[in-house]
Design a protein around this motif. Sequence first.
Motif, PDB file in Angstrom:
ATOM      1  N   LEU A 100      18.583  45.743  45.458  1.00 19.00           N
ATOM      2  CA  LEU A 100      19.931  45.914  45.989  1.00 19.00           C
ATOM      3  C   LEU A 100      20.893  45.120  45.118  1.00 19.00           C
ATOM      4  CD1 LEU A 100      19.370  45.539  49.840  1.00 19.00           C
ATOM      5  CD2 LEU A 100      19.672  47.647  48.529  1.00 19.00           C
ATOM      6  N   ARG A 101      22.108  45.621  44.990  1.00 14.22           N
ATOM      7  CA  ARG A 101      23.107  44.974  44.148  1.00 14.22           C
ATOM      8  C   ARG A 101      24.437  44.903  44.900  1.00 14.22           C
ATOM      9  NH1 ARG A 101      23.497  43.577  38.896  1.00 14.22           N
ATOM     10  NH2 ARG A 101      21.308  44.163  38.720  1.00 14.22           N
ATOM     11  N   TYR A 102      25.022  43.705  44.912  1.00 15.69           N
ATOM     12  CA  TYR A 102      26.322  43.480  45.534  1.00 15.69           C
ATOM     13  C   TYR A 102      27.233  42.823  44.512  1.00 15.69           C
ATOM     14  CZ  TYR A 102      23.884  44.257  49.960  1.00 15.69           C
ATOM     15  OH  TYR A 102      23.143  44.798  50.981  1.00 15.69           O
ATOM     16  N   GLY A 103      28.503  43.194  44.526  1.00 12.98           N
ATOM     17  CA  GLY A 103      29.419  42.605  43.563  1.00 12.98           C
ATOM     18  C   GLY A 103      30.845  42.577  44.067  1.00 12.98           C
ATOM     19  N   GLU A 104      31.646  41.799  43.385  1.00  5.52           N
ATOM     20  CA  GLU A 104      33.072  41.756  43.669  1.00  5.52           C
ATOM     21  C   GLU A 104      33.811  41.376  42.396  1.00  5.52           C
ATOM     22  OE1 GLU A 104      34.683  38.004  45.607  1.00  5.52           O
ATOM     23  OE2 GLU A 104      32.633  38.024  46.395  1.00  5.52           O
ATOM     24  N   GLY A 105      35.042  41.851  42.271  1.00  9.02           N
ATOM     25  CA  GLY A 105      35.816  41.541  41.082  1.00  9.02           C
ATOM     26  C   GLY A 105      37.261  41.952  41.252  1.00  9.02           C
ATOM     27  N   MET A 106      38.008  41.817  40.170  1.00 13.13           N
ATOM     28  CA  MET A 106      39.420  42.156  40.169  1.00 13.13           C
ATOM     29  C   MET A 106      39.643  43.353  39.236  1.00 13.13           C
ATOM     30  SD  MET A 106      42.210  41.273  41.653  1.00 13.13           S
ATOM     31  CE  MET A 106      41.828  39.606  42.212  1.00 13.13           C
ATOM     32  N   LEU A 107      40.218  44.404  39.800  1.00 12.39           N
ATOM     33  CA  LEU A 107      40.572  45.580  39.017  1.00 12.39           C
ATOM     34  C   LEU A 107      41.911  45.333  38.325  1.00 12.39           C
ATOM     35  CD1 LEU A 107      40.170  48.649  38.284  1.00 12.39           C
ATOM     36  CD2 LEU A 107      41.510  49.140  40.344  1.00 12.39           C
ATOM     37  N   ASN A 108      41.919  45.435  37.010  1.00 11.54           N
ATOM     38  CA  ASN A 108      43.131  45.259  36.212  1.00 11.54           C
ATOM     39  C   ASN A 108      43.516  46.594  35.595  1.00 11.54           C
ATOM     40  OD1 ASN A 108      43.365  42.022  35.831  1.00 11.54           O
ATOM     41  ND2 ASN A 108      41.224  42.650  35.869  1.00 11.54           N
ATOM     42  N   SER A 115      43.942  44.683  41.755  1.00 10.76           N
ATOM     43  CA  SER A 115      43.435  44.969  43.095  1.00 10.76           C
ATOM     44  C   SER A 115      42.037  44.383  43.233  1.00 10.76           C
ATOM     45  CB  SER A 115      43.366  46.477  43.356  1.00 10.76           C
ATOM     46  OG  SER A 115      44.635  47.087  43.205  1.00 10.76           O
ATOM     47  N   LYS A 116      41.732  43.821  44.394  1.00 16.61           N
ATOM     48  CA  LYS A 116      40.397  43.309  44.669  1.00 16.61           C
ATOM     49  C   LYS A 116      39.466  44.471  44.978  1.00 16.61           C
ATOM     50  CE  LYS A 116      37.674  39.695  45.420  1.00 16.61           C
ATOM     51  NZ  LYS A 116      37.416  38.657  44.402  1.00 16.61           N
ATOM     52  N   VAL A 117      38.252  44.419  44.471  1.00 15.86           N
ATOM     53  CA  VAL A 117      37.294  45.489  44.731  1.00 15.86           C
ATOM     54  C   VAL A 117      35.910  44.883  44.956  1.00 15.86           C
ATOM     55  CG1 VAL A 117      36.882  45.857  42.256  1.00 15.86           C
ATOM     56  CG2 VAL A 117      36.352  47.678  43.870  1.00 15.86           C
ATOM     57  N   PHE A 118      35.168  45.468  45.892  1.00 17.61           N
ATOM     58  CA  PHE A 118      33.793  45.083  46.182  1.00 17.61           C
ATOM     59  C   PHE A 118      32.907  46.299  45.923  1.00 17.61           C
ATOM     60  CE2 PHE A 118      36.516  42.445  48.743  1.00 17.61           C
ATOM     61  CZ  PHE A 118      35.927  41.190  48.723  1.00 17.61           C
ATOM     62  N   TRP A 119      31.638  46.063  45.613  1.00 20.45           N
ATOM     63  CA  TRP A 119      30.719  47.184  45.453  1.00 20.45           C
ATOM     64  C   TRP A 119      29.309  46.787  45.864  1.00 20.45           C
ATOM     65  CZ3 TRP A 119      33.122  44.673  41.388  1.00 20.45           C
ATOM     66  CH2 TRP A 119      32.305  43.982  40.483  1.00 20.45           C
ATOM     67  N   GLN A 120      28.526  47.796  46.226  1.00 20.59           N
ATOM     68  CA  GLN A 120      27.141  47.582  46.614  1.00 20.59           C
ATOM     69  C   GLN A 120      26.376  48.888  46.427  1.00 20.59           C
ATOM     70  OE1 GLN A 120      29.639  47.042  49.049  1.00 20.59           O
ATOM     71  NE2 GLN A 120      29.561  49.147  49.790  1.00 20.59           N
ATOM     72  N   GLY A 121      25.068  48.751  46.207  1.00 17.48           N
ATOM     73  CA  GLY A 121      24.260  49.950  46.047  1.00 17.48           C
ATOM     74  C   GLY A 121      22.813  49.614  45.748  1.00 17.48           C
TER      75      GLY A 121
END
Length: 206
Positions: A100-108, A115-121
């Motif tokens: 499993l992978r979880y992440g977060e970062g800033m979209l530029n 914009s703040k963005v989170f992801w998982q999969g």
Amino acid sequence: MTRWLSAAALVLTALLFMPAGAEAQTATTGGSSSSETSSSSTTSGAKTYSEPEVVSAAKDLFGETTEGLAKVIEKVFADMGEPSAYIAGSEYSGAIVVGLRYGEGMLNKAGGGQSKVFWQGPSLGFDLGGNASKVFVLVYNLDSPDQIYRRIPGVEGSYYFFAGVGVNYQSDGELTLAPIRTGVGLRSGVNIGYLHYGREFSWFPF
């Protein structure tokens, strides 16, 4: 990090007792990169990031890196041209047969705006344990930041690796993303079936 790993552990345990879902696409090693890069915009009239801008931003995120980072970025530019946005962030992953992978970062976005963005999969990770790493994602065909909030599958056979740095493409037919990872971040990050990008953190990876 405790929150991420705890959430991952709960879902991993559940996965072991669930029937198999959609198969994750297995990426394969790509060929050598082209020496030429494309400077064309991915969207006519849209603002984009140049290759030197992307290299500089990626180095700011990863710190001291090998020539692999520049070579991988060169490969992406040769394939896709100039991106309309990028995400600089971090990821947390764990694996018990299924990863499993979880992440977060800033979209530029090129031209301004963040914009703040989170992801998982889910991912393929045939080992036991967890790790944290940084990730730099080039984003193509993004007209509005809201477009990023969706599920985007991996492109089978798109994995390219050079000197400890790897990239694989994701696309849903509209947006194309190119996540770049180094070192331990490659462990279960290149064989992902998809990643779900959202406005808020979610422990549920599907």
